[in-house]
Design a protein around this motif. Structure first.
Motif, PDB file in Angstrom:
ATOM      1  N   ARG A  10       0.832  -1.202   0.000  1.00  0.00           N
ATOM      2  CA  ARG A  10       0.000   0.000   0.000  1.00  0.00           C
ATOM      3  C   ARG A  10       0.868   1.253   0.000  1.00  0.00           C
ATOM      4  NH1 ARG A  10      -1.299   3.404   3.732  1.00  0.00           N
ATOM      5  NH2 ARG A  10      -0.794   2.068   5.514  1.00  0.00           N
ATOM      6  N   ARG A  11       1.873   1.251   0.830  1.00  0.00           N
ATOM      7  CA  ARG A  11       2.748   2.428   0.899  1.00  0.00           C
ATOM      8  C   ARG A  11       3.568   2.588  -0.384  1.00  0.00           C
ATOM      9  NH1 ARG A  11       4.010   4.336   6.496  1.00  0.00           N
ATOM     10  NH2 ARG A  11       2.429   3.361   7.805  1.00  0.00           N
ATOM     11  N   PHE A  12       4.036   1.481  -0.942  1.00  0.00           N
ATOM     12  CA  PHE A  12       4.792   1.494  -2.191  1.00  0.00           C
ATOM     13  C   PHE A  12       3.965   2.108  -3.318  1.00  0.00           C
ATOM     14  CE2 PHE A  12       6.104  -1.005  -6.044  1.00  0.00           C
ATOM     15  CZ  PHE A  12       7.396  -0.535  -6.150  1.00  0.00           C
ATOM     16  N   LEU A  13       2.668   1.806  -3.301  1.00  0.00           N
ATOM     17  CA  LEU A  13       1.760   2.327  -4.323  1.00  0.00           C
ATOM     18  C   LEU A  13       1.187   3.692  -3.952  1.00  0.00           C
ATOM     19  CD1 LEU A  13      -0.032  -1.052  -5.064  1.00  0.00           C
ATOM     20  CD2 LEU A  13       1.605   0.130  -6.555  1.00  0.00           C
ATOM     21  N   MET A  14       1.650   4.246  -2.819  1.00  0.00           N
ATOM     22  CA  MET A  14       1.264   5.577  -2.347  1.00  0.00           C
ATOM     23  C   MET A  14      -0.229   5.691  -2.057  1.00  0.00           C
ATOM     24  SD  MET A  14       3.820   7.892  -4.702  1.00  0.00           S
ATOM     25  CE  MET A  14       3.858   9.334  -3.636  1.00  0.00           C
ATOM     26  N   LEU A  15      -0.829   4.607  -1.624  1.00  0.00           N
ATOM     27  CA  LEU A  15      -2.258   4.600  -1.323  1.00  0.00           C
ATOM     28  C   LEU A  15      -2.504   4.916   0.144  1.00  0.00           C
ATOM     29  CD1 LEU A  15      -3.189   1.344  -3.224  1.00  0.00           C
ATOM     30  CD2 LEU A  15      -4.001   3.635  -3.797  1.00  0.00           C
ATOM     31  N   LYS A  16      -3.508   5.698   0.405  1.00  0.00           N
ATOM     32  CA  LYS A  16      -3.987   5.927   1.766  1.00  0.00           C
ATOM     33  C   LYS A  16      -4.929   4.779   2.115  1.00  0.00           C
ATOM     34  CE  LYS A  16      -2.812  10.568   1.998  1.00  0.00           C
ATOM     35  NZ  LYS A  16      -1.409  10.526   2.167  1.00  0.00           N
ATOM     36  N   VAL A  17      -5.069   4.488   3.400  1.00  0.00           N
ATOM     37  CA  VAL A  17      -5.941   3.386   3.824  1.00  0.00           C
ATOM     38  C   VAL A  17      -7.367   3.551   3.305  1.00  0.00           C
ATOM     39  CG1 VAL A  17      -7.008   2.261   5.825  1.00  0.00           C
ATOM     40  CG2 VAL A  17      -4.551   2.679   5.796  1.00  0.00           C
ATOM     41  N   PRO A  18      -7.974   4.742   3.403  1.00  0.00           N
ATOM     42  CA  PRO A  18      -9.347   4.863   2.872  1.00  0.00           C
ATOM     43  C   PRO A  18      -9.452   4.568   1.371  1.00  0.00           C
ATOM     44  CG  PRO A  18      -8.857   6.708   4.327  1.00  0.00           C
ATOM     45  CD  PRO A  18      -7.560   5.954   4.108  1.00  0.00           C
ATOM     46  N   SER A  21      -8.919   0.681   0.966  1.00  0.00           N
ATOM     47  CA  SER A  21     -10.068  -0.074   1.468  1.00  0.00           C
ATOM     48  C   SER A  21     -11.265   0.053   0.537  1.00  0.00           C
ATOM     49  CB  SER A  21     -10.430   0.362   2.887  1.00  0.00           C
ATOM     50  OG  SER A  21     -10.814   1.713   2.925  1.00  0.00           O
ATOM     51  N   GLU A  22     -11.502   1.252   0.015  1.00  0.00           N
ATOM     52  CA  GLU A  22     -12.658   1.453  -0.869  1.00  0.00           C
ATOM     53  C   GLU A  22     -12.462   0.835  -2.240  1.00  0.00           C
ATOM     54  OE1 GLU A  22     -15.217   5.058  -3.014  1.00  0.00           O
ATOM     55  OE2 GLU A  22     -13.829   5.563  -1.402  1.00  0.00           O
ATOM     56  N   TYR A  23     -11.344   1.125  -2.875  1.00  0.00           N
ATOM     57  CA  TYR A  23     -11.160   0.742  -4.275  1.00  0.00           C
ATOM     58  C   TYR A  23     -10.593  -0.667  -4.462  1.00  0.00           C
ATOM     59  CZ  TYR A  23     -12.161   5.571  -5.453  1.00  0.00           C
ATOM     60  OH  TYR A  23     -12.769   6.788  -5.588  1.00  0.00           O
ATOM     61  N   THR A  82      -2.925  16.835  -6.681  1.00  0.00           N
ATOM     62  CA  THR A  82      -4.250  16.416  -6.204  1.00  0.00           C
ATOM     63  C   THR A  82      -4.905  15.504  -7.225  1.00  0.00           C
ATOM     64  OG1 THR A  82      -5.465  18.246  -7.239  1.00  0.00           O
ATOM     65  CG2 THR A  82      -4.565  18.639  -5.016  1.00  0.00           C
ATOM     66  N   TYR A  83      -5.862  14.725  -6.732  1.00  0.00           N
ATOM     67  CA  TYR A  83      -6.632  13.866  -7.631  1.00  0.00           C
ATOM     68  C   TYR A  83      -7.439  14.707  -8.607  1.00  0.00           C
ATOM     69  CZ  TYR A  83     -10.036  10.390  -9.202  1.00  0.00           C
ATOM     70  OH  TYR A  83     -10.834   9.586  -9.967  1.00  0.00           O
ATOM     71  N   ALA A  84      -7.920  15.860  -8.169  1.00  0.00           N
ATOM     72  CA  ALA A  84      -8.694  16.747  -9.056  1.00  0.00           C
ATOM     73  C   ALA A  84      -7.853  17.186 -10.254  1.00  0.00           C
ATOM     74  CB  ALA A  84      -9.207  17.959  -8.274  1.00  0.00           C
ATOM     75  N   VAL A  95      -8.868   6.977  -8.747  1.00  0.00           N
ATOM     76  CA  VAL A  95      -7.869   7.362  -7.761  1.00  0.00           C
ATOM     77  C   VAL A  95      -6.721   6.354  -7.686  1.00  0.00           C
ATOM     78  CG1 VAL A  95      -8.996   6.279  -5.761  1.00  0.00           C
ATOM     79  CG2 VAL A  95      -7.604   8.337  -5.446  1.00  0.00           C
ATOM     80  N   ILE A  96      -6.994   5.094  -7.946  1.00  0.00           N
ATOM     81  CA  ILE A  96      -5.925   4.089  -7.931  1.00  0.00           C
ATOM     82  C   ILE A  96      -4.923   4.378  -9.049  1.00  0.00           C
ATOM     83  CG2 ILE A  96      -5.384   1.627  -8.175  1.00  0.00           C
ATOM     84  CD1 ILE A  96      -6.801   2.367  -5.527  1.00  0.00           C
ATOM     85  N   GLN A  97      -5.428   4.732 -10.224  1.00  0.00           N
ATOM     86  CA  GLN A  97      -4.536   5.068 -11.340  1.00  0.00           C
ATOM     87  C   GLN A  97      -3.738   6.330 -11.046  1.00  0.00           C
ATOM     88  OE1 GLN A  97      -3.908   3.051 -13.963  1.00  0.00           O
ATOM     89  NE2 GLN A  97      -5.215   1.637 -12.841  1.00  0.00           N
ATOM     90  N   TRP A  98      -4.343   7.293 -10.336  1.00  0.00           N
ATOM     91  CA  TRP A  98      -3.621   8.501  -9.932  1.00  0.00           C
ATOM     92  C   TRP A  98      -2.466   8.144  -9.005  1.00  0.00           C
ATOM     93  CZ3 TRP A  98      -4.804  11.249  -4.948  1.00  0.00           C
ATOM     94  CH2 TRP A  98      -3.980  12.355  -4.760  1.00  0.00           C
ATOM     95  N   ARG A  99      -2.744   7.345  -7.986  1.00  0.00           N
ATOM     96  CA  ARG A  99      -1.699   6.961  -7.040  1.00  0.00           C
ATOM     97  C   ARG A  99      -0.613   6.145  -7.739  1.00  0.00           C
ATOM     98  NH1 ARG A  99      -1.571  10.197  -2.664  1.00  0.00           N
ATOM     99  NH2 ARG A  99      -3.592  10.236  -1.593  1.00  0.00           N
TER     100      ARG A  99
END
Length: 117
Positions: A10-18, A21-23, A82-84, A95-99
């Motif tokens: 998760r950290r390697f992919l720069m993902l936050k837990v929320p 967990s969602e995606y 930002t994701y925006a 958001v997964i593709q953004w991260r």
């Protein structure tokens, strides 16, 4: 996949837990935290998605590296704060593709292969 491996992915992919967990987990953040702290086992489906994302990331990095010598001009990769911002340029991506993009841009920058813009 162990709980520690899940957190590392998760950290390697720069993902936050929320986000993860969602995606990826299709669950709430508290369940994801339980996976990461080892309270409950990581589902195989989640482990598979994380491994697929790592492979996709590696494949994309290799494509970029292989194309660097063929480019004309400077080697720059866009870093979206930002994701925006990302969504304006990539309306069909989530958001997964953004991260994933941010993770790739960061690695290429630190390898000295790309400048961030």
């Amino acid at each position: 996949m162990t709980n520690l491996e899940l957190q590392a992915y998760r950290r390697f992919l720069m993902l936050k837990v929320p986000e993860a967990s969602e995606y990826i987990g299709k669950t709430d953040a508290s369940t994801w935290h339980e996976w990461e702290n080892g309270s409950i086992p990581v589902p195989e489906s989640v482990a598979n998605v994380m491994q697929e994302l790592k492979k996709l990331r590696s494949d994309k990095i290799n494509i970029i590296i292989n194309s660097i010598n063929d480019r004309v001009g400077s080697n720059t990769i866009r870093y979206f704060m930002t994701y925006a911002e990302f969504k304006k340029v990539n309306p069909d991506l989530d958001v997964i593709q953004w991260r994933l993009h941010q993770s790739i841009a960061t690695e290429l920058y630190f390898r000295g292969l790309e400048k961030l813009c």
